[in-house]
Each structure stands twice: as C-alpha cells, then as structure tokens.
Design an enzyme around this catalytic site. Structure first.
Site, PDB file in Angstrom:
ATOM      1  N   ASP A  37      48.007  -1.332  34.641  1.00  0.00           N
ATOM      2  CA  ASP A  37      47.749  -0.836  36.149  1.00  0.00           C
ATOM      3  C   ASP A  37      46.991   0.251  36.095  1.00  0.00           C
ATOM      4  O   ASP A  37      47.078   1.015  37.139  1.00  0.00           O
ATOM      5  CB  ASP A  37      48.803  -1.218  36.646  1.00  0.00           C
ATOM      6  N   HIS A 230      26.828   7.619  17.179  1.00  0.00           N
ATOM      7  CA  HIS A 230      27.787   7.732  18.159  1.00  0.00           C
ATOM      8  C   HIS A 230      29.151   7.916  17.876  1.00  0.00           C
ATOM      9  O   HIS A 230      30.056   7.418  18.137  1.00  0.00           O
ATOM     10  CB  HIS A 230      27.793   6.430  19.073  1.00  0.00           C
ATOM     11  N   ASP A 247      26.503  16.948  21.078  1.00  0.00           N
ATOM     12  CA  ASP A 247      25.736  16.363  22.119  1.00  0.00           C
ATOM     13  C   ASP A 247      26.686  16.311  23.181  1.00  0.00           C
ATOM     14  O   ASP A 247      27.752  15.489  23.409  1.00  0.00           O
ATOM     15  CB  ASP A 247      25.370  15.069  21.608  1.00  0.00           C
ATOM     16  N   ASP A 258      21.580  16.283  29.408  1.00  0.00           N
ATOM     17  CA  ASP A 258      21.877  15.590  28.073  1.00  0.00           C
ATOM     18  C   ASP A 258      21.304  16.553  27.134  1.00  0.00           C
ATOM     19  O   ASP A 258      20.007  16.475  26.879  1.00  0.00           O
ATOM     20  CB  ASP A 258      21.363  14.272  28.193  1.00  0.00           C
ATOM     21  N   HIS A 337      16.287   6.584  15.411  1.00  0.00           N
ATOM     22  CA  HIS A 337      16.357   6.280  16.702  1.00  0.00           C
ATOM     23  C   HIS A 337      15.074   6.775  17.584  1.00  0.00           C
ATOM     24  O   HIS A 337      14.013   7.500  16.963  1.00  0.00           O
ATOM     25  CB  HIS A 337      17.615   7.270  17.379  1.00  0.00           C
ATOM     26  N   HIS A 341      14.460   9.402  26.376  1.00  0.00           N
ATOM     27  CA  HIS A 341      14.892   8.391  27.388  1.00  0.00           C
ATOM     28  C   HIS A 341      14.915   9.116  28.846  1.00  0.00           C
ATOM     29  O   HIS A 341      14.653  10.168  28.918  1.00  0.00           O
ATOM     30  CB  HIS A 341      16.299   7.800  27.062  1.00  0.00           C
ATOM     31  N   HIS A 348      21.253   7.702  30.624  1.00  0.00           N
ATOM     32  CA  HIS A 348      20.061   6.839  30.087  1.00  0.00           C
ATOM     33  C   HIS A 348      19.324   6.189  31.528  1.00  0.00           C
ATOM     34  O   HIS A 348      20.072   4.997  31.791  1.00  0.00           O
ATOM     35  CB  HIS A 348      20.458   5.789  29.363  1.00  0.00           C
ATOM     36  N   GLU A 372      14.402  14.501  21.777  1.00  0.00           N
ATOM     37  CA  GLU A 372      15.473  14.604  20.694  1.00  0.00           C
ATOM     38  C   GLU A 372      15.568  14.198  19.333  1.00  0.00           C
ATOM     39  O   GLU A 372      16.019  13.374  19.095  1.00  0.00           O
ATOM     40  CB  GLU A 372      16.812  14.010  21.715  1.00  0.00           C
ATOM     41  N   TYR A 376      19.195  12.626   9.869  1.00  0.00           N
ATOM     42  CA  TYR A 376      20.743  12.157   9.458  1.00  0.00           C
ATOM     43  C   TYR A 376      20.735  11.875   7.799  1.00  0.00           C
ATOM     44  O   TYR A 376      20.172  10.704   7.381  1.00  0.00           O
ATOM     45  CB  TYR A 376      21.175  11.096  10.347  1.00  0.00           C
ATOM     46  N   ARG A 394      20.204  17.092  15.067  1.00  0.00           N
ATOM     47  CA  ARG A 394      19.266  16.854  16.306  1.00  0.00           C
ATOM     48  C   ARG A 394      19.393  17.770  17.349  1.00  0.00           C
ATOM     49  O   ARG A 394      20.310  18.847  17.448  1.00  0.00           O
ATOM     50  CB  ARG A 394      20.129  15.383  17.113  1.00  0.00           C
ATOM     51  N   GLU A 396      18.089  18.342  21.285  1.00  0.00           N
ATOM     52  CA  GLU A 396      17.713  17.596  22.757  1.00  0.00           C
ATOM     53  C   GLU A 396      17.510  18.619  23.739  1.00  0.00           C
ATOM     54  O   GLU A 396      18.430  19.270  23.938  1.00  0.00           O
ATOM     55  CB  GLU A 396      18.911  16.591  22.772  1.00  0.00           C
TER      56      GLU A 396
END
Ligand code: GLY
Ligand code: MN
Ligand code: MN
Length: 426
Positions: A37, A230, A247, A258, A337, A341, A348, A372, A376, A394, A396
């Site tokens: 709940d 991710h 990130d 971002d 990637h 975006h 996004h 970005e 890797y 990375r 960005e």
C-alpha cells in the site's frame, strides 16, 4: 514561472489542430503502487501538465470542437475535508474556476454523465491509445458510433518540441542546480567514499536547491561499472586510479536537465584515461559546433561515429579502415548508443524524430537536445589494448538550438581535463 495565459495559448493552439465535430480527453497521471500500500511519489503526466500546469491527480481536461465554437472543460476533485487530512489540500472547484482560464470547471464525479452529452452527434474522439490506459476503455464505452483518433499525444508532443522562453528559463534553472551539484561532487570525491555517498550528495544538493526530484535515476558508476549503460546499483567503493561516470540531472518545476561528467577518483587522470577522454571531449565539442537549424540528428550521429571510429583507430582500439569498420558496425562494440535526444518536461522528451511521412524532423530554433558521445570498454575485452580496458566515459551537455547556431546551456559545468583536475581537492 509559466503564466496561466501561456497554458491557455497552448490549449488554444491544440484546439485549432483538432477536427471539427470532435471531443478530446486528456487524463492526469495515476498513482503508481511501489509495494503493497505504498506509492511512488506522484508525478503529473507531462502532456496534461503542459496544457494546464495543474499537479493534482484525478483531473481530466476535455476539449469540445464544432465548426462554430470550441470549449475547454476541466474536471477536478472537489474539496473533501477527510481525504485532505490524509493526502493534502486540494484546489477544489471554486478555486480552480478562479485560477484556470478554461471555460468550465466541474467535479470529476460528473464526468461520466457529461461525456455522454459531449459525444452526442460528434464524429471523432481524440484520446490515448486504449492499451495504454484503462480509463480510455471506459470512456470509449460511453462514446459509441464515434471514430477514435489516436494522434492526440502526438499533436501535443510536437508542440512540446519547440520551447517557449519561459520553458527555457526553467530548464536553465534546472541546469544551474545540476551544475552546482556536479561541481560539489568534483570537489568532494575521494578514495574512501562509495558510489552511494556521491548519490546521497547529489540528492541532497538537488532537493536543498529546490528541485523536487531528479529527472531520471542517477548513474554513479566507478571503474568498470560505467560499462553498464543503465547502471543503477550505485553501491561500490571508489577505487584508486579509476574514473567515475556521473549521469545526474535534476527536474526543476517539471523541467529536466541531463548531464554526464566523468571524473577521476583521485583527482588526476592517468595517461590512458586522458587519451580516451580527450577523444570523446573533442568529438563532443565538434558535434556541438555543427548544431544549427535544418541540421538533422542523423547527420550528427554519422559525424560522431566517424570521429569516434577514426579516434579509436588512432588509439589502437579498432584496426582497419574507418568506413569499412562503420559499415560493419564494428564501432558499436564501444559506442552503442545515440548521440542525444530531445529534452524538456521529460528527460527523453517524447516528441517524434520523424514526421508522419517518415521524414526526419530537422533541428529548428528553440528545440533542446542532449549531445552525449561516450566509449565503453569492458575490463574483460581482450580485443582492446590493455591500457583502455575497464574505462567507460561519457560527456553529456544540453543544447538549445538558436536562430543560426546553438547555445550550450550547460557550458558552465567544467569538462576539460585541466578544469576537472584543478577543481578536485585531491
Ligand atoms: N540520463 C539519461 C540519458 O542520458 O539519456
Ligand atoms: Mn541523455
Ligand atoms: Mn544522461
């Protein structure tokens, strides 16, 4: 701050795009169960918010359009002392009437009865795809003999693609909070800390600066963890001579930022880290310099792939001719990637990348997108030179397209090797 008149202008613009003899129904977000709940913090649906600025759940926005007139109706929850004691104050019907520049406001419980009236002799109903929302299923049961149009979200998302000056201000504010946060992390990162310490600091900095939330789950990935795109565990100790990919971007008054920065744990890049980092930074700067109206995102993607592939050949990470390597998708082993975006109310932003004919939508003034690039290289990648194994980098930034070029909205967040090293306390 976005004025009520701006929300009204957006609604008026949307009505103009609807067919005559139609109604359109847009629902607020529903509460989502976390477990048993307990619920996740409520976050208003971005399209609903874009058209109303209203953050309460159980609200519905309805448009009616005929050849001769149009009407906007907002359904809200009525005041309820008992429920407000538990769940917080509601605006209620009379306050909603004062605040929103809509034609009519009613209690949500009268929706069913009124919808039956609204759909009478109408030809079309605009709504979300049924399978996305069971409320729509119920709605359509009340609206027999009427054609369903599913492109309502698409129309709103397209409107969201071009940002107004007040939206740009809010995004700049979000980026500014995110800037101070990344700088604080750069100053305070050191051996002995854990990824989780940095994550806690990020959340503290966002919230204490007035950002209600992060715009997405932050990634704080030390060493080889950065090679999980991710990565969400954020719970490993920071190790000597490793890089940390961070990130993290806050959401301020519903608008996202971002930002990714990759920094050395002990404040100094190693020689191999410097070489790989410089390749990505040079690529990112070159790509940003290409941004202006009419340019296509796919062109930026192609250029990025060429620059990174040529660079990887120079560093001995890939071998062969860059054109052939790209044709055979060999670069995707290390750059899997996209270049970026749309960004706005969602990190996004769900605006389309192609028009209805399937043609790519070119960049235009006041669009915002991220840039970005990253590479890797897994620690067990036997094909890569040993010195680069275990590095994931990375960089960005968030870019506003201007009349004849672009503005890097996050240019204040340091990213050169020299700047990062000098900001570090180590
Ligand atoms: N933070 C999500 C992304 O960079 O797309
Ligand atoms: Mn991004
Ligand atoms: Mn990001």
């Amino acid at each position: 701050m976005i004025k009520e008149s701006e929300y009204k202008n957006r609604r008026d613009k949307l009505v103009k795009k609807l067919s005559n003899n139609s109604i359109a129904v847009i629902y607020s977000a529903t509460n989502k169960t976390r477990s048993n709940d307990t619920e996740f913090p409520y976050r208003q649906d971005s399209n609903f918010y874009y058209l109303t600025g209203f953050t309460e759940d159980n609200s519905i926005l309805v448009f009616i359009k005929t050849k001769n007139f149009s009407k906007t109706i907002l359904f809200v929850q009525k005041k309820d002392k008992k429920l407000e004691l538990w769940n917080g104050k509601r605006l209620g019907i009379s306050q909603a009437k004062k605040r929103f520049l809509v034609d009519e406001v009613y209690d949500k419980s009268s929706l069913k009865k009124r919808i039956k009236e609204y759909v009478y002799e109408k030809k079309y109903i605009y709504c979300k795809l049924i399978n996305k929302d069971k409320r729509v299923k119920k709605l359509l049961k009340l609206s027999k003999n009427i054609k369903i149009k599913y492109d309502l979200e698409l129309i709103i998302q397209k409107m969201r693609l071009i940002k107004s000056s007040s939206e740009i201000k809010l995004i700049k504010k979000a980026i500014n909070i995110t800037k101070n946060t990344h700088h604080k992390i750069m100053r305070e990162t050191k051996i002995g800390k854990n990824e989780n310490d940095l994550l806690a600091q990020i959340e503290y900095e966002f919230k204490s600066a007035g950002a209600y939330s992060d715009a997405y789950t932050s990634i704080v990935a030390c060493g080889n963890n950065a090679n999980t795109l991710h990565y969400i565990y954020n719970n490993k100790p920071l190790m000597e001579n490793e890089l940390i990919l961070i990130d993290a971007g806050c959401e301020y008054k519903y608008y996202a930022s971002d930002i990714t920065r990759t920094i050395p744990v002990n404040g100094k890049f190693t020689i191999a880290q410097k070489k790989l980092y410089s390749l990505i930074l040079d690529t990112q700067i070159k790509i940003i310099n290409n941004i202006k109206p009419k340019v296509k995102r796919s062109e930026l993607q192609k250029k990025t792939e060429i620059l990174l592939t040529k660079g990887m050949i120079r560093l001995g990470i890939l071998k062969g001719n860059y054109k052939k390597l790209i044709k055979r998708n060999k670069h995707k082993r290390y750059y899997p990637h996209g270049i970026g975006h749309w960004m706005g109310l969602d990190v996004h932003d769900s605006a389309p990348y192609k028009d209805l004919k399937g043609n790519e939508i070119p960049l235009a003034k006041n669009m915002i997108l991220t840039i970005e690039p990253g590479l890797y290289i897994d620690k067990n990648d036997k094909k890569a030179p040993r010195e680069y194994r275990g590095l994931g980098i990375r960089i960005e930034d968030d870019i506003l397209v201007t009349k004849d070029g672009c503005e890097n909205l996050s240019k204040g967040i340091v990213k050169t090797i020299k700047e990062i090293e000098s900001l570090s306390n180590n």
